[in-house]
Design a protein around this motif. Sequence first.
Motif, PDB file in Angstrom:
ATOM      1  N   MET A  81       5.282   5.572   0.013  1.00  0.00           N
ATOM      2  CA  MET A  81       5.047   6.895  -0.480  1.00  0.00           C
ATOM      3  C   MET A  81       4.233   8.029   0.221  1.00  0.00           C
ATOM      4  O   MET A  81       4.400   8.927   0.451  1.00  0.00           O
ATOM      5  CB  MET A  81       5.235   7.096  -1.734  1.00  0.00           C
ATOM      6  CG  MET A  81       6.226   6.613  -2.869  1.00  0.00           C
ATOM      7  SD  MET A  81       7.586   7.378  -2.328  1.00  0.00           S
ATOM      8  CE  MET A  81       7.352   8.686  -3.537  1.00  0.00           C
ATOM      9  N   ARG A  82       3.070   7.224   0.514  1.00  0.00           N
ATOM     10  CA  ARG A  82       1.917   8.040   0.750  1.00  0.00           C
ATOM     11  C   ARG A  82       2.326   8.712   2.367  1.00  0.00           C
ATOM     12  O   ARG A  82       2.107   9.742   2.740  1.00  0.00           O
ATOM     13  CB  ARG A  82       0.617   7.184   1.171  1.00  0.00           C
ATOM     14  CG  ARG A  82      -0.654   7.912   1.643  1.00  0.00           C
ATOM     15  CD  ARG A  82      -1.706   7.392   1.774  1.00  0.00           C
ATOM     16  NE  ARG A  82      -2.226   6.844   0.522  1.00  0.00           N
ATOM     17  CZ  ARG A  82      -2.459   5.469  -0.033  1.00  0.00           C
ATOM     18  NH1 ARG A  82      -2.121   4.633   0.695  1.00  0.00           N
ATOM     19  NH2 ARG A  82      -2.746   5.225  -1.275  1.00  0.00           N
ATOM     20  N   GLN A 136       4.942  11.254   2.248  1.00  0.00           N
ATOM     21  CA  GLN A 136       4.743  12.589   1.960  1.00  0.00           C
ATOM     22  C   GLN A 136       4.091  13.108   2.896  1.00  0.00           C
ATOM     23  O   GLN A 136       4.096  14.395   3.256  1.00  0.00           O
ATOM     24  CB  GLN A 136       3.514  12.206   0.696  1.00  0.00           C
ATOM     25  CG  GLN A 136       3.873  12.457  -0.417  1.00  0.00           C
ATOM     26  CD  GLN A 136       2.609  12.298  -1.493  1.00  0.00           C
ATOM     27  OE1 GLN A 136       1.900  11.810  -1.338  1.00  0.00           O
ATOM     28  NE2 GLN A 136       2.805  12.752  -2.711  1.00  0.00           N
ATOM     29  N   THR A 182       0.714  -1.205  -0.149  1.00  0.00           N
ATOM     30  CA  THR A 182      -0.122  -0.014   0.123  1.00  0.00           C
ATOM     31  C   THR A 182       0.862   1.422  -0.071  1.00  0.00           C
ATOM     32  O   THR A 182       1.827   1.279   0.851  1.00  0.00           O
ATOM     33  CB  THR A 182      -0.847   0.017   1.187  1.00  0.00           C
ATOM     34  OG1 THR A 182      -1.805   1.130   1.177  1.00  0.00           O
ATOM     35  CG2 THR A 182      -0.142   0.001   2.407  1.00  0.00           C
ATOM     36  N   GLY A 183       0.509   2.287  -0.900  1.00  0.00           N
ATOM     37  CA  GLY A 183       1.301   3.528  -0.928  1.00  0.00           C
ATOM     38  C   GLY A 183       2.444   3.608  -1.712  1.00  0.00           C
ATOM     39  O   GLY A 183       3.170   4.413  -1.601  1.00  0.00           O
ATOM     40  N   THR A 184       2.658   2.452  -2.330  1.00  0.00           N
ATOM     41  CA  THR A 184       3.854   2.537  -3.040  1.00  0.00           C
ATOM     42  C   THR A 184       3.916   3.257  -4.516  1.00  0.00           C
ATOM     43  O   THR A 184       4.713   3.713  -5.071  1.00  0.00           O
ATOM     44  CB  THR A 184       4.461   1.032  -3.540  1.00  0.00           C
ATOM     45  OG1 THR A 184       3.260   0.301  -3.923  1.00  0.00           O
ATOM     46  CG2 THR A 184       5.337   0.499  -2.281  1.00  0.00           C
ATOM     47  N   GLY A 185       2.651   3.505  -4.879  1.00  0.00           N
ATOM     48  CA  GLY A 185       2.255   4.383  -6.113  1.00  0.00           C
ATOM     49  C   GLY A 185       1.790   3.476  -7.423  1.00  0.00           C
ATOM     50  O   GLY A 185       1.854   4.150  -8.251  1.00  0.00           O
ATOM     51  N   LYS A 186       1.007   2.575  -6.950  1.00  0.00           N
ATOM     52  CA  LYS A 186       0.264   1.629  -7.974  1.00  0.00           C
ATOM     53  C   LYS A 186      -0.668   2.271  -8.621  1.00  0.00           C
ATOM     54  O   LYS A 186      -0.648   2.648  -9.951  1.00  0.00           O
ATOM     55  CB  LYS A 186      -0.278   0.545  -7.492  1.00  0.00           C
ATOM     56  CG  LYS A 186       0.646  -0.520  -6.769  1.00  0.00           C
ATOM     57  CD  LYS A 186       0.045  -1.555  -6.412  1.00  0.00           C
ATOM     58  CE  LYS A 186      -0.962  -1.397  -5.107  1.00  0.00           C
ATOM     59  NZ  LYS A 186      -0.319  -0.815  -3.831  1.00  0.00           N
ATOM     60  N   THR A 187      -1.359   3.175  -8.080  1.00  0.00           N
ATOM     61  CA  THR A 187      -2.666   4.210  -8.530  1.00  0.00           C
ATOM     62  C   THR A 187      -1.840   5.110  -9.574  1.00  0.00           C
ATOM     63  O   THR A 187      -2.115   5.505 -10.792  1.00  0.00           O
ATOM     64  CB  THR A 187      -3.519   4.808  -7.626  1.00  0.00           C
ATOM     65  OG1 THR A 187      -4.242   3.850  -6.934  1.00  0.00           O
ATOM     66  CG2 THR A 187      -4.506   5.644  -8.357  1.00  0.00           C
ATOM     67  N   LEU A 188      -0.786   5.735  -9.062  1.00  0.00           N
ATOM     68  CA  LEU A 188      -0.186   6.878  -9.557  1.00  0.00           C
ATOM     69  C   LEU A 188       0.394   6.544 -11.134  1.00  0.00           C
ATOM     70  O   LEU A 188       0.218   6.789 -12.257  1.00  0.00           O
ATOM     71  CB  LEU A 188       0.949   7.261  -8.852  1.00  0.00           C
ATOM     72  CG  LEU A 188       1.734   8.634  -9.648  1.00  0.00           C
ATOM     73  CD1 LEU A 188       0.943   9.830  -9.218  1.00  0.00           C
ATOM     74  CD2 LEU A 188       3.268   8.587  -8.561  1.00  0.00           C
TER      75      LEU A 188
END
Length: 282
Positions: free
Chosen positions: A202-203, A206, A16-22
Amino acid sequence: MAVSGTNSTVLLTGETGTGKTLIARVVHALSKRGGPFIELNCAAIPENLMESEIFGYEKGAFTGAVAAKKGKFELASGGSIFLDEVSEMSHALQAKFLKVLEGGAVERLGGTVTQKIDARVICASNRDLQKESTDGKFRNDLYFRLNVFPINIPPLRTRKSHFAQLCRYLTASISKRIGKNVLDISEAAIETLMSHDWPGNMRELQNVLERLIIISKDGIIAPSKAIHGQPDAKDTLNLSEIERRAIETALNRTGGSRKETAAVLGISLRNLQYKIKEYGLI
Ligand SMILES: Nc1ncnc2c1ncn2[C@@H]1O[C@H](COP(=O)(O)OP(=O)(O)OP(=O)(O)O)[C@@H](O)[C@H]1O
Ligand SMILES: [Mg+2]
């Protein structure tokens, strides 16, 4: 990204939060498919609604279907469909999904007309889909069909060589976004941040940087003990740290008067002066 220019299915995996959606959005943007980016989170939609969400339905297909509705595949026509948390699909739906992918066409529930699919499929999961398929939790055949172009995003804690660069980049972009002029992040602050495990990847980084930027002084992010919100148990139990903070607070409250500070803390002036020097509070 080499895969962007093609229409191949992309499978993004990572915590989670590694940037998949991005990255899914980047793959879509770089593909120059003019159509929309349609997102569907398979974990957020109740099981009984998933099928009609993906494939759409005709009026009267089931009780409550008072008007026809387009499914996500149809909506993504000319663009990309992003199926997030794909591992959460039921086995029955996985089978239907595979059939649609192999046949290249969808049919609305209760419908008779099949439509050719013109959507690029991007899937994501924070589970290890290969393991899930070996364990029988995810259909093997669907896994192979989705795994055309896998992208695994490593967790932040393993990306040490890029960490400093990433912190500097994020510091600059967050400062700009929130309108605060932060010039730099100190090496020591980066070191402190690097020692954290970053389960939120990353989340989390940030969010922590944004907090540090807000409380920063003189345009620089200095190392801070309180970066992760709660001071950890080690800090709380560290007597000299508690003493240093108490002296610092008392000095601030008394406007820097050593005599008054010593009185407030109940120690001699000489002892206070010694401690101020010891903790480098001058
Ligand atoms: N390489 C990157 N550079 C800058 N920001 C990034 C990068 N990767 C991710 N982010 C940012 O980190 C945050 C989390 O990313 P994202 O939502 O894509 O993660 P995710 O893997 O989809 O998480 P989840 O599994 O919880 O859905 C977002 O705000 C995103 O913009
Ligand atoms: Mg996501």
